[in-house]
Design a protein around this motif. Structure first.
Motif, PDB file in Angstrom:
ATOM      1  N   UNK A 162       0.853  -1.180   0.000  1.00 26.49           N
ATOM      2  CA  UNK A 162       0.000   0.000   0.000  1.00 26.49           C
ATOM      3  C   UNK A 162       0.892   1.234   0.000  1.00 26.49           C
ATOM      4  N   UNK A 163       0.625   2.166  -0.900  1.00 23.65           N
ATOM      5  CA  UNK A 163       1.356   3.427  -0.867  1.00 23.65           C
ATOM      6  C   UNK A 163       0.677   4.351   0.131  1.00 23.65           C
ATOM      7  N   UNK A 164       1.359   5.401   0.483  1.00 24.91           N
ATOM      8  CA  UNK A 164       0.821   6.372   1.438  1.00 24.91           C
ATOM      9  C   UNK A 164      -0.466   6.995   0.892  1.00 24.91           C
ATOM     10  N   UNK A 165      -0.491   7.311  -0.402  1.00 27.80           N
ATOM     11  CA  UNK A 165      -1.688   7.900  -1.020  1.00 27.80           C
ATOM     12  C   UNK A 165      -2.877   6.955  -0.918  1.00 27.80           C
ATOM     13  N   UNK A 166      -2.637   5.690  -1.215  1.00 25.00           N
ATOM     14  CA  UNK A 166      -3.710   4.688  -1.136  1.00 25.00           C
ATOM     15  C   UNK A 166      -4.208   4.551   0.291  1.00 25.00           C
ATOM     16  N   UNK A 167      -3.277   4.522   1.227  1.00 20.48           N
ATOM     17  CA  UNK A 167      -3.643   4.359   2.635  1.00 20.48           C
ATOM     18  C   UNK A 167      -4.445   5.548   3.143  1.00 20.48           C
ATOM     19  N   UNK A 168      -4.119   6.753   2.681  1.00 19.96           N
ATOM     20  CA  UNK A 168      -4.863   7.936   3.107  1.00 19.96           C
ATOM     21  C   UNK A 168      -6.308   7.874   2.637  1.00 19.96           C
ATOM     22  N   UNK A 169      -6.544   7.344   1.447  1.00 15.20           N
ATOM     23  CA  UNK A 169      -7.901   7.231   0.904  1.00 15.20           C
ATOM     24  C   UNK A 169      -8.666   6.056   1.509  1.00 15.20           C
ATOM     25  N   UNK A 170      -7.944   5.052   1.965  1.00 17.04           N
ATOM     26  CA  UNK A 170      -8.540   3.799   2.425  1.00 17.04           C
ATOM     27  C   UNK A 170      -9.183   3.947   3.800  1.00 17.04           C
ATOM     28  N   UNK A 171     -10.383   3.389   3.940  1.00 13.45           N
ATOM     29  CA  UNK A 171     -11.037   3.309   5.240  1.00 13.45           C
ATOM     30  C   UNK A 171     -11.009   1.841   5.661  1.00 13.45           C
ATOM     31  N   UNK A 172     -10.086   1.457   6.568  1.00  9.80           N
ATOM     32  CA  UNK A 172      -9.955   0.046   6.945  1.00  9.80           C
ATOM     33  C   UNK A 172     -11.223  -0.547   7.569  1.00  9.80           C
ATOM     34  N   UNK A 173     -12.091   0.314   8.123  1.00  6.77           N
ATOM     35  CA  UNK A 173     -13.333  -0.186   8.708  1.00  6.77           C
ATOM     36  C   UNK A 173     -14.237  -0.759   7.615  1.00  6.77           C
ATOM     37  N   UNK A 174     -14.199  -0.140   6.436  1.00  6.44           N
ATOM     38  CA  UNK A 174     -15.055  -0.586   5.340  1.00  6.44           C
ATOM     39  C   UNK A 174     -14.341  -1.560   4.404  1.00  6.44           C
ATOM     40  N   UNK A 175     -13.028  -1.485   4.380  1.00  7.01           N
ATOM     41  CA  UNK A 175     -12.251  -2.371   3.504  1.00  7.01           C
ATOM     42  C   UNK A 175     -11.966  -3.666   4.242  1.00  7.01           C
TER      43      UNK A 175
END
Length: 191
Positions: A162-175
């Protein structure tokens, strides 16, 4: 009213005939309950009861857990390590190794018997831990799960990046675990 319904049901199920028409009594009781309930809840006192109940319900649902300052200032490695120590997804003993190379953090977990499903759940937990930490110093996160096959040899079972950009957009609660492949910048799962 409940007694009338019970007696009506009893006589219907057993096929016996009762002395009184319990079905009619139950229906009349229900109609009276509806009428008097409607009158009460349309009265000023009933509206006050509804308003108070709605306020209490809204208060309960608005309570959310916000990350404290302590959580957001944790180092990424200590946050991930703490999560891996507490996780219930990994059932067996595992070894954790952190490697940093410039702005890349690699988290490598090795164990003998856990399943791919356990690894996926743990990946989601690791992503949550990273998001709740001070991860700005890294541009890329590699999460690797290895199977210890003996004699010091390892086999990669699950690997995601995971890149930093992807991680910033990602919501781990929903993913959840099933969306890892779609959300990761690169993903590998052993067959």
């Amino acid at each position: 009213m409940v007694i009338f319904f019970v007696m009506f049901a009893y006589f219907k199920v057993t096929g016996k005939h009762g002395k009184y028409p319990y079905g009619k009594y139950a229906l009349v009781s229900l109609i009276l309950l509806i009428v008097f309930g409607t009158l009460f809840f349309n009265s000023p006192k009933g509206k006050q009861v509804i308003k108070k109940g709605n306020a209490e319900q809204a208060e309960r649902t608005e309570k959310t857990v916000k990350p404290t300052a302590k959580q957001s200032t944790k180092s990424t490695q200590s946050s991930v390590k703490q999560t891996l120590d507490k996780t219930h997804a990994l059932l067996f003993n595992h070894q954790v190794k952190f490697t940093t190379n410039k702005s890349v953090l690699t988290i490598e977990v090795t164990d003998k018997r856990d399943t791919v499903g356990s690894f996926k759940l743990t990946t989601v937990e690791i992503l949550k831990a990273i998001k709740n930490s001070k991860y700005d110093q890294y541009q890329q996160f590699n999460i690797i799960f290895n199977r210890n096959v003996g004699n010091g040899k390892k086999r990669t079972i699950l690997k995601s990046m995971f890149t930093k950009k992807t991680l910033e957009k990602l919501d781990p609660e929903k993913a959840g675990p099933d969306q890892l492949k779609a959300n990761a910048d690169s993903y590998y799962e052993a067959k």
